[in-house]
Design a protein around this motif. Sequence first.
Motif, PDB file in Angstrom:
ATOM      1  N   GLY A   1      -3.002  -7.574  -3.034  1.00  0.00           N
ATOM      2  CA  GLY A   1      -2.127  -6.534  -2.518  1.00  0.00           C
ATOM      3  C   GLY A   1      -2.017  -6.595  -1.007  1.00  0.00           C
ATOM      4  O   GLY A   1      -2.736  -7.345  -0.335  1.00  0.00           O
TER       5      GLY A   1
ATOM      6  N   ARG B   1       1.470   0.095 -12.682  1.00  0.00           N
ATOM      7  CA  ARG B   1       1.450   0.594 -11.305  1.00  0.00           C
ATOM      8  C   ARG B   1       1.545   2.111 -11.316  1.00  0.00           C
ATOM      9  O   ARG B   1       2.072   2.710 -12.251  1.00  0.00           O
TER      10      ARG B   1
ATOM     11  N   ARG C   1       1.345   6.625 -14.339  1.00  0.00           N
ATOM     12  CA  ARG C   1       1.125   5.179 -14.360  1.00  0.00           C
ATOM     13  C   ARG C   1       2.124   4.552 -15.318  1.00  0.00           C
ATOM     14  O   ARG C   1       2.266   5.004 -16.455  1.00  0.00           O
TER      15      ARG C   1
ATOM     16  N   THR D   1       6.340   0.333  -4.007  1.00  0.00           N
ATOM     17  CA  THR D   1       5.075   0.771  -3.418  1.00  0.00           C
ATOM     18  C   THR D   1       4.251   1.551  -4.431  1.00  0.00           C
ATOM     19  O   THR D   1       4.729   2.517  -5.023  1.00  0.00           O
TER      20      THR D   1
ATOM     21  N   MET E   1      -0.149   1.625  -6.373  1.00  0.00           N
ATOM     22  CA  MET E   1      -1.383   0.937  -6.715  1.00  0.00           C
ATOM     23  C   MET E   1      -1.099   0.156  -7.993  1.00  0.00           C
ATOM     24  O   MET E   1      -0.587   0.721  -8.963  1.00  0.00           O
ATOM     25  N   TYR E   2      -1.426  -1.117  -7.975  1.00  0.00           N
ATOM     26  CA  TYR E   2      -1.178  -1.979  -9.131  1.00  0.00           C
ATOM     27  C   TYR E   2      -2.490  -2.258  -9.857  1.00  0.00           C
ATOM     28  O   TYR E   2      -3.491  -2.624  -9.231  1.00  0.00           O
ATOM     29  N   TYR E   3      -2.446  -2.076 -11.182  1.00  0.00           N
ATOM     30  CA  TYR E   3      -3.620  -2.231 -12.017  1.00  0.00           C
ATOM     31  C   TYR E   3      -3.406  -3.325 -13.058  1.00  0.00           C
ATOM     32  O   TYR E   3      -2.333  -3.431 -13.653  1.00  0.00           O
TER      33      TYR E   3
ATOM     34  N   GLN F   1      -9.735  -1.892 -10.961  1.00  0.00           N
ATOM     35  CA  GLN F   1      -9.783  -0.801  -9.975  1.00  0.00           C
ATOM     36  C   GLN F   1      -8.479  -0.658  -9.212  1.00  0.00           C
ATOM     37  O   GLN F   1      -8.268   0.370  -8.553  1.00  0.00           O
ATOM     38  N   GLY F   2      -7.645  -1.672  -9.261  1.00  0.00           N
ATOM     39  CA  GLY F   2      -6.350  -1.586  -8.617  1.00  0.00           C
ATOM     40  C   GLY F   2      -6.295  -2.270  -7.266  1.00  0.00           C
ATOM     41  O   GLY F   2      -7.309  -2.437  -6.577  1.00  0.00           O
ATOM     42  N   THR F   3      -5.085  -2.648  -6.869  1.00  0.00           N
ATOM     43  CA  THR F   3      -4.833  -3.211  -5.552  1.00  0.00           C
ATOM     44  C   THR F   3      -3.549  -2.594  -5.017  1.00  0.00           C
ATOM     45  O   THR F   3      -2.565  -2.466  -5.746  1.00  0.00           O
ATOM     46  N   GLN F   4      -3.563  -2.181  -3.761  1.00  0.00           N
ATOM     47  CA  GLN F   4      -2.437  -1.424  -3.190  1.00  0.00           C
ATOM     48  C   GLN F   4      -1.343  -2.364  -2.693  1.00  0.00           C
ATOM     49  O   GLN F   4      -1.618  -3.341  -1.980  1.00  0.00           O
TER      50      GLN F   4
ATOM     51  N   THR G   1       2.232  -1.944  -0.547  1.00  0.00           N
ATOM     52  CA  THR G   1       3.052  -1.041   0.238  1.00  0.00           C
ATOM     53  C   THR G   1       4.228  -1.817   0.822  1.00  0.00           C
ATOM     54  O   THR G   1       4.036  -2.804   1.528  1.00  0.00           O
TER      55      THR G   1
END
Length: 125
Positions: free
Chosen positions: A9, A38, A45, A90, A92-94, A117-120, A122
Amino acid sequence: QVQLVESGGGSLRSGGSLRLSCAGSGVIYSIYCMAWFRQAPGKEREGVAGIDSVGRKMYADSVKGRFTISEDHAKNTLYLQMNSLKPEDTAMYYCAARNGDSCPQTLSRMAFDYWGQGTQVTVSS
């Protein structure tokens, strides 16, 4: 124990590209349905893309033609190539995994058993 770890991310301008990765342990990608979801602030989600054990892919309408899901079974890694990014991407991607080799007809959060846990991501205009 299943563990999924996302990476890749970042922050970028509209029109740019990113590739997300999801490294898995305790799960064999070749016999699971894997997916990307996301979640933007204040929103539910949502499923973005999924891939089943034989490589059939599905995408949300909002990302068709821009995002590509793929996986490397040898590396037990799932990818999401995101091109032509927009500010509305934009979130948080899981990464998620579902027991069983087929994906549900709809990428519903409730249908998946394991989550990273996700990655942001933007995207600015």
